[in-house]
Design a protein around this motif. Structure first.
Motif, short mmCIF file in Angstrom:
data_model
loop_
_atom_site.label_atom_id
_atom_site.label_comp_id
_atom_site.label_asym_id
_atom_site.label_seq_id
_atom_site.Cartn_x
_atom_site.Cartn_y
_atom_site.Cartn_z
N UNK B 149 -17.44 -63.38 -19.01
CA UNK B 149 -18.25 -63.21 -17.80
C UNK B 149 -17.78 -61.98 -17.02
N UNK B 150 -16.46 -61.71 -17.04
CA UNK B 150 -15.97 -60.45 -16.44
C UNK B 150 -16.61 -59.27 -17.17
N UNK B 151 -16.65 -59.37 -18.51
CA UNK B 151 -17.23 -58.28 -19.30
C UNK B 151 -18.71 -58.10 -18.96
N UNK B 152 -19.41 -59.21 -18.72
CA UNK B 152 -20.83 -59.10 -18.36
C UNK B 152 -20.98 -58.43 -16.99
N UNK B 153 -20.10 -58.83 -16.06
CA UNK B 153 -20.14 -58.20 -14.73
C UNK B 153 -19.89 -56.69 -14.86
N UNK B 154 -18.96 -56.31 -15.74
CA UNK B 154 -18.68 -54.90 -15.95
C UNK B 154 -19.90 -54.19 -16.57
N UNK B 155 -20.55 -54.89 -17.54
CA UNK B 155 -21.67 -54.26 -18.24
C UNK B 155 -22.86 -54.04 -17.31
N UNK B 156 -22.95 -54.84 -16.24
CA UNK B 156 -24.14 -54.75 -15.40
C UNK B 156 -23.89 -54.05 -14.08
N UNK B 157 -22.64 -53.66 -13.82
CA UNK B 157 -22.34 -53.12 -12.49
C UNK B 157 -23.05 -51.80 -12.21
N UNK B 158 -23.36 -51.05 -13.27
CA UNK B 158 -24.08 -49.79 -13.09
C UNK B 158 -25.59 -50.02 -13.01
N UNK B 159 -25.99 -51.28 -12.99
CA UNK B 159 -27.41 -51.68 -12.95
C UNK B 159 -28.21 -51.01 -14.07
N UNK B 160 -27.80 -51.29 -15.31
CA UNK B 160 -28.51 -50.69 -16.45
C UNK B 160 -29.85 -51.39 -16.66
N UNK B 161 -30.72 -50.75 -17.44
CA UNK B 161 -31.99 -51.40 -17.75
C UNK B 161 -31.90 -52.13 -19.07
N UNK B 162 -30.89 -51.81 -19.88
CA UNK B 162 -30.77 -52.40 -21.21
C UNK B 162 -29.38 -53.02 -21.36
N UNK B 163 -29.35 -54.30 -21.75
CA UNK B 163 -28.07 -54.98 -21.95
C UNK B 163 -27.97 -55.39 -23.41
N UNK B 164 -26.93 -54.89 -24.09
CA UNK B 164 -26.76 -55.17 -25.51
C UNK B 164 -25.54 -56.06 -25.68
N UNK B 165 -25.74 -57.20 -26.36
CA UNK B 165 -24.63 -58.14 -26.55
C UNK B 165 -24.42 -58.37 -28.04
N UNK B 166 -23.22 -58.05 -28.52
CA UNK B 166 -22.90 -58.20 -29.94
C UNK B 166 -22.08 -59.47 -30.13
N UNK B 167 -22.73 -60.50 -30.65
CA UNK B 167 -22.07 -61.80 -30.84
C UNK B 167 -21.30 -62.23 -29.59
N UNK B 168 -21.95 -62.32 -28.44
CA UNK B 168 -21.21 -62.57 -27.19
C UNK B 168 -20.51 -63.92 -27.17
N UNK B 169 -20.97 -64.85 -28.00
CA UNK B 169 -20.36 -66.18 -27.98
C UNK B 169 -19.48 -66.42 -29.20
N UNK B 170 -19.31 -65.39 -30.00
CA UNK B 170 -18.60 -65.54 -31.28
C UNK B 170 -17.18 -66.06 -31.14
N UNK B 171 -16.50 -65.71 -30.04
CA UNK B 171 -15.11 -66.13 -29.86
C UNK B 171 -14.98 -67.26 -28.86
#
Lengths: 403, 221
Positions: B149-171
């Motif tokens: 969830x920290x990583x998701x917060x980091x991925x969205x902090x720049x307010x991108x239009x595209x969010x890419x998740x590579x096996x986000x639940x794999x671990x």
């Protein structure tokens, strides 16, 4: 990325890898420390020698009989014996306005005795002016009295060592000593100033020049010490000496004039070169430290591969990553240099304690140079690892194991 | 917003050339929620890397917001990544020496934003993923779900239009995986385009669009 943020990021990265950072700091510190200490030693040696020369007197010229310069051409067929320097030659030099004082010197050796004690020492025949020219100091009594140098009285000034050899702790002033076959009254004792370039001025007896001439039955002078009026007038004083003596010696240039400054300049040059050489050798250790920095930064780059991949994914361009890693090496070398300077100051302080006679001081230029060289090596050897980091393929970096 | 035409990607493995992607044609509209499925080696991660501008296609064209990205310089691609794309990785990729808040802040720091403007945004982003109370913990003090969830917060902090998740639940275990997917879906509801690579059929069923990949081609859409 803001400068402050960049700095903070690098510092955090460095402090995150404790042991390695310390090792690298140590290497840099040793390199910088040795450069600074060696320059301080070299510079100290130079100033030690200069100081020794300065003790001989200031604005000094030494006049020797005979020409020592080598000139071209055939050697003279008839043996050319140089004319002796005489007391009159010495006194004639006083005419020149560029010359402040003149001290003729005769050196001989004779037994000096008082009661049962006898020592064979050097006897120096000279005038009152030697006192000022050679910066002598009296511990008791007076130096030779001024007056007509042609007239000699039977008085002597003893060096500190000779005095204690002959009289021990007893009072010497006013006593009579025997030098050769004559009796002299002791009118003064020199301070134990010690050695100055070979001549032990504490182990001799000084007598008036005319007395020395008759004692040794010799009219010729060993040399003449001349003090010029000022530093600027040294070359003109030298010319004046040459002119006056040539005139008196029927147009022959048969003397040699050594200026103290020329000797000083030579020694100064030699020691500067030695200091430079020592500094250069010490700089090699800085290069070694630089290679170590490169090595450790390469390890850091490969350990932080995933982090680099992440930074790239977050949109950090190559330049930014290059800057981050270069800054890390630069910070390391500057911090190492700071530690090295601290080590150098501690080392010089300790050496100064151990050898108080030796003038040790860190020349300011060496500090600047050491830091500059440290920074330059840090950056130079930091370029390769930083470029490797910057050019990494983000996909491979993210998928690499470790970090 | 995303248009791929005839995209191919080849890798040299020893003396063999492996076709990771063959003639991919794909269109994704803004606000879509797509799951890319497929066995390992089917090219789904390669596709995601190309969508994220981390990798370049060997052939074909990729338009992102009507910009042809194929001929952009490395610097321009980095700039697009910074402003338009957020990544979430299977292994989180948090910087271990930085706290949760600092990890979230990192993209803003890299973008050169002033500290006083960064702070409220970081707080807001952490609140969004319900981690305000963990802001000053380092990654090794957080659970897997919290890290992601920290990583998701980091991925969205720049307010991108595209969010890419590579096996986000794999671990992650089932429960934290669910949390993470819900967080991602909430973002999608707010308008972000979401692409998830997964081989968990349960997750892909939740997506509005499913892409099945085999041997470098999309076999089912």
């Amino acid at each position: 990325m803001k400068v402050k943020d960049t700095l903070q990021f690098s510092i955090r990265a460095l402090s995150g890898f404790g042991g390695r950072t310390w090792l690298m700091l140590l290497a840099m510190a040793i390199g910088v420390g040795s450069v600074v200490v060696l320059t301080a030693l070299g510079d100290g040696a130079r100033r030690y020698v200069i100081n020794e020369f300065a003790q001989l007197g200031t604005h000094l010229l030494v006049v020797l009989p005979g020409r020592s310069e080598t000139t071209g051409g055939h050697p003279p067929i008839m043996g050319e014996t140089p004319r002796d320097l005489t007391l009159d030659d010495a006194l004639a030099l006083r005419r020149s306005p560029f010359i402040k004082q003149v001290a003729p010197i005769i050196v001989g050796s004779a037994p000096v005795s008082s009661r049962q004690r006898e020592r064979e020492v050097n006897i120096l025949g000279t005038t009152a002016e030697l006192y000022g020219i050679r910066h002598l100091e009296m511990s008791q009594g007076k130096f030779l009295p001024p007056g007509d140098p042609q007239r000699g009285s039977a008085v002597t000034v003893l060096g500190a060592k000779l005095k204690s050899e002959l009289f021990g702790n007893r009072r010497a002033l006013g006593r009579w000593v025997r030098i050769g076959e004559r009796r002299f009254r002791v009118i003064g004792v020199l301070t134990a100033k010690g050695q100055s370039l070979g001549t032990d001025i504490s182990d001799l007896a000084i007598i008036p020049v005319a007395t020395a001439q008759s004692l040794f039955n010799r009219a010729s002078l060993f040399r003449i010490l001349v003090q010029a009026r000022s530093r600027e007038s040294i070359p003109r004083a030298k010319q004046a000496v040459l002119d006056i003596i040539r005139e008196r010696h029927d147009g022959e240039d048969d003397i040699t004039v050594i200026t103290q400054d020329a000797v000083l300049a030579t020694f100064d040059g030699i020691f500067r070169a030695l200091t430079m050489a020592a500094t250069g050798i010490a700089t090699i250790s800085l290069v070694v430290a630089g290679i170590l920095i490169m090595n450790v930064m390469l390890v850091a780059v490969s350990q932080r591969t995933t982090e680099i991949g992440l930074l790239k994914a977050l949109g950090a361009p190559q330049k930014q990553i290059l800057r981050l890693f270069l800054l890390e090496s630069a910070l390391l070398s500057v911090a190492g240099a700071a530690c090295g300077i601290a080590i150098a100051f501690a080392g010089v302080w300790a050496l100064d304690r151990a050898f108080p006679d030796f003038p040790l001081q860190i020349p300011p230029w060496s500090l600047g140079a050491a830091v500059a060289v440290a920074l330059a090596t840090g950056l130079l050897f930091g370029v390769l690892p930083a470029r490797r980091a910057a050019r990494m393929d983000p996909v491979q970096a993210l998928n690499s194991v470790g970090g | 917003m995303i248009r791929l035409r005839g995209v191919e990607r080849m890798f040299q493995v020893g003396s063999e050339t492996v076709h990771a992607l063959r003639a991919i044609n794909l269109q994704l509209d803004a606000g879509e929620y797509a799951a890319i499925m497929g066995p390992s080696g089917s090219g789904k991660s390669t596709l995601l890397n190309i969508l994220g501008l981390l990798d370049r296609p060997d052939r074909g064209t990729y338009w992102l917001d009507e910009v042809d990205t194929t001929n952009l310089s490395e610097e321009q691609r980095a700039d697009l990544r910074r402003h338009k794309i957020g990544f979430v990785f299977q292994s989180f990729h948090l910087v271990p020496r930085l706290t949760a808040a600092e990890n979230v802040e990192l993209p803003l720091v890299l973008a050169g934003m002033a500290p006083q403007r960064r702070k409220p945004r970081v707080e807001q982003a952490l609140e969004h993923v319900k981690l305000t109370d963990r802001a000053h913990h380092r990654p090794d003090q957080l659970s897997g779900g919290q890290r992601q969830r920290v990583a998701i917060a980091r991925a969205t902090i720049m307010r991108p239009t595209l969010l890419l998740a590579d096996e986000p639940t794999g671990n992650l275990d089932h429960h934290s995986g669910n949390d993470v997917i819900e967080t991602l879906e909430a973002l999608n509801l707010e308008g972000i385009t979401l692409v998830i690579v997964t081989h968990d059929p349960e997750i892909s069923r939740r997506a509005r669009r499913r892409l099945q990949m085999v041997d470098g081609t999309i076999v089912d859409d």
